[in-house]
Design an enzyme around this catalytic site. Structure first.
Site, PDB file in Angstrom:
ATOM      1  N   SER A  39       0.824  -1.196   0.000  1.00 13.64           N
ATOM      2  CA  SER A  39       0.000   0.000   0.000  1.00 13.64           C
ATOM      3  C   SER A  39       0.868   1.259   0.000  1.00 13.64           C
ATOM      4  O   SER A  39       1.707   1.431  -0.890  1.00 13.64           O
ATOM      5  CB  SER A  39      -0.965  -0.049   1.199  1.00 13.64           C
ATOM      6  OG  SER A  39      -2.049   0.814   1.000  1.00 13.64           O
ATOM      7  N   ASP A 152      -5.631  -3.968  -2.415  1.00 14.63           N
ATOM      8  CA  ASP A 152      -4.645  -3.590  -1.394  1.00 14.63           C
ATOM      9  C   ASP A 152      -4.112  -4.804  -0.635  1.00 14.63           C
ATOM     10  O   ASP A 152      -4.867  -5.573  -0.036  1.00 14.63           O
ATOM     11  CB  ASP A 152      -5.317  -2.619  -0.423  1.00 14.63           C
ATOM     12  CG  ASP A 152      -4.339  -1.902   0.494  1.00 14.63           C
ATOM     13  OD1 ASP A 152      -3.362  -2.533   0.946  1.00 14.63           O
ATOM     14  OD2 ASP A 152      -4.558  -0.705   0.758  1.00 14.63           O
TER      15      ASP A 152
END
Length: 254
Positions: A39, A152
């Protein structure tokens, strides 16, 4: 001589603290041999592995409004496209950049939405895994890559130490920029959702923290929201000052 292997967590705006950590490591002249990121930690690690000085990366981020670079997708998978964000990254790194082009070995982690598993990337094209690692579910449309629907990586692994473990000469340093604030104020439904996701993602780091040779987790970061990008310079400094304060522990690893 031993080298540091850095696992950089996700955390939204708090991930800017990673740049401060990296700047301090450079100033202390501590050798970084390998990186793994997820991320916001993926973004920091990619630019650093590509040779960008941390303060230059900070300047780039502070001069960019990522929200303006997104456009509505309104698909059943997400609200926003990452197309314009991809263009921004491609301008800086090159549209055809590969992992093999980087100055340091790097692994990025994303989540396969359908298989329900973490997927690790360290070879081939750089841009699709980077975008996938940062595609927050619901907010962003999943990235279709190698026959997978990717989102993610922090959803299942927000401290990706696995690529760094059991390697000769690598001392694993986990950098978690997502500490829990027990005194957080939750005044509305949006904050409730944010808090729920934060707790869920943070839970998958617990066992991984214990496997690090050293954990860097600046406690001051708990006072800033994951969407607090306007505090970028402060978040950078928190990571920088905290890491300088850990200089003796870091040097002892080597």
């Amino acid at each position: 001589m031993a080298q540091l292997g850095l696992a950089l967590s996700g955390g939204g705006a708090r991930g800017i603290a990673h740049l401060g950590v990296l700047a301090a490591l450079d100033e202390l002249q501590l050798p970084v041999g390998q990186l793994a990121g997820v991320s916001s930690g993926a973004i920091a690690s990619v630019f650093y592995a590509a040779g960008f000085p941390p303060r230059e990366i900070l300047k780039l981020l502070l001069g960019t409004n990522l929200f303006r670079l997104t456009r509505p997708a309104f698909s059943r998978f997400g609200l926003l496209h990452l197309d314009a964000v991809a263009e921004l990254i491609a301008r800086q790194l090159g549209a055809k950049a590969n992992f093999e082009d980087l100055a340091l070995p790097l692994t990025l982690v994303a989540t396969d939405l359908m298989a329900g598993e973490s997927v690790y990337f360290n070879t081939g094209p750089l841009l699709p895994p980077l975008l996938a690692s940062s595609a927050v579910p619901i907010v962003y449309r999943p990235v279709e890559y190698q026959g997978r629907q990717l989102v993610d990586g922090g959803l299942l692994n927000n401290l990706p130490i696995e690529p760094l473990l059991n390697q000769d000469g690598i001392r694993v340093v986990g950098v978690n920029c997502n500490p829990i604030n027990p005194a957080a104020h939750i005044p509305n439904f949006r904050r409730l959702i944010e808090r729920t996701l934060h707790l869920a993602i943070n839970a998958n780091t617990t066992s991984r923290k214990t496997q690090c040779h050293l954990l860097l987790e600046p406690p001051e970061l708990r006072n800033y929201r994951p969407l607090g990008y306007k505090h970028g310079a402060v978040l950078f400094d928190i990571g920088y000052q905290y890491t300088l304060g850990q200089a003796a522990a870091l040097q002892a690893l080597l």
